[in-house]
Design a protein around this motif. Sequence first.
Motif, PDB file in Angstrom:
ATOM      1  N   LEU A 104       0.811  -1.225   0.000  1.00  0.00           N
ATOM      2  CA  LEU A 104       0.000   0.000   0.000  1.00  0.00           C
ATOM      3  C   LEU A 104       0.843   1.274   0.000  1.00  0.00           C
ATOM      4  O   LEU A 104       0.315   2.367   0.193  1.00  0.00           O
ATOM      5  CB  LEU A 104      -0.952  -0.015   1.203  1.00  0.00           C
ATOM      6  CG  LEU A 104      -1.884  -1.237   1.262  1.00  0.00           C
ATOM      7  CD1 LEU A 104      -2.807  -1.127   2.471  1.00  0.00           C
ATOM      8  CD2 LEU A 104      -2.687  -1.374  -0.032  1.00  0.00           C
TER       9      LEU A 104
ATOM     10  N   LEU B  74      -8.481   1.870  -0.889  1.00  0.00           N
ATOM     11  CA  LEU B  74      -8.376   0.453  -0.550  1.00  0.00           C
ATOM     12  C   LEU B  74      -9.640  -0.301  -0.960  1.00  0.00           C
ATOM     13  O   LEU B  74      -9.591  -1.473  -1.318  1.00  0.00           O
ATOM     14  CB  LEU B  74      -8.132   0.301   0.952  1.00  0.00           C
ATOM     15  CG  LEU B  74      -7.852  -1.108   1.451  1.00  0.00           C
ATOM     16  CD1 LEU B  74      -6.553  -1.636   0.871  1.00  0.00           C
ATOM     17  CD2 LEU B  74      -7.802  -1.150   2.961  1.00  0.00           C
TER      18      LEU B  74
ATOM     19  N   ALA C 294      -3.593   2.489   5.188  1.00  0.00           N
ATOM     20  CA  ALA C 294      -5.018   2.151   5.164  1.00  0.00           C
ATOM     21  C   ALA C 294      -5.610   2.174   6.565  1.00  0.00           C
ATOM     22  O   ALA C 294      -6.559   1.461   6.871  1.00  0.00           O
ATOM     23  CB  ALA C 294      -5.214   0.780   4.527  1.00  0.00           C
TER      24      ALA C 294
END
Length: 146
Positions: free
Chosen positions: A78, A87, A109
């Motif tokens: 990520l 996400l 996230a």
Amino acid sequence: MMVPLPDLAATQALGMAIAGQLTRGDAVLLQGDLGSGKTTLARAILVALGVAEAVPSPTFTLVQAYDTPRLTVSHYDLYRLKRAAELDELGLGEALEDGAALIEWPERAEGRLPRDALTIRLQADAERRAVLEGPMRWQSLEIANV
Ligand SMILES: Nc1ncnc2c1ncn2[C@@H]1O[C@H](COP(=O)(O)OP(=O)(O)OP(=O)(O)O)[C@@H](O)[C@H]1O
Ligand SMILES: [Mg+2]
């Protein structure tokens, strides 16, 4: 639990132990600075599950899924996620319904990851090591001596 990772064999042994307990719905959060060994550990888990193909870092694709004999595993990186809401487009919910997820840079996230995840903090300053935190069932990992 703290696990010293002096060499790649030690990372492989930890990967094997995690792979042995990994089941559908599990999220493994791989935290740590650039170069601390997150992808190396993700790769070790995937290889232990029987992935024979190359396991590149999903830096640009953000996610790569692997069908292993026992379990489907999605490997996320990520680092390049711009907003946590992005996400939702990467199918994490489905990935966890179908199998397990290994997630590098989970900090990106924040607030959108399962609370019962296994968190692994990798450190590579003075000496390499991993610090594991998670639900009870992860506290009895048996890691082979290498
Ligand atoms: N236990 C270890 N012993 C020795 N070298 C290691 C170990 N774990 C990882 N490395 C080495 O450290 C380097 C960086 O590892 P890796 O790419 O896994 O880091 P990363 O945390 O995924 O980095 P990034 O944040 O860029 O994704 C690689 O060259 C890898 O071989
Ligand atoms: Mg990486």
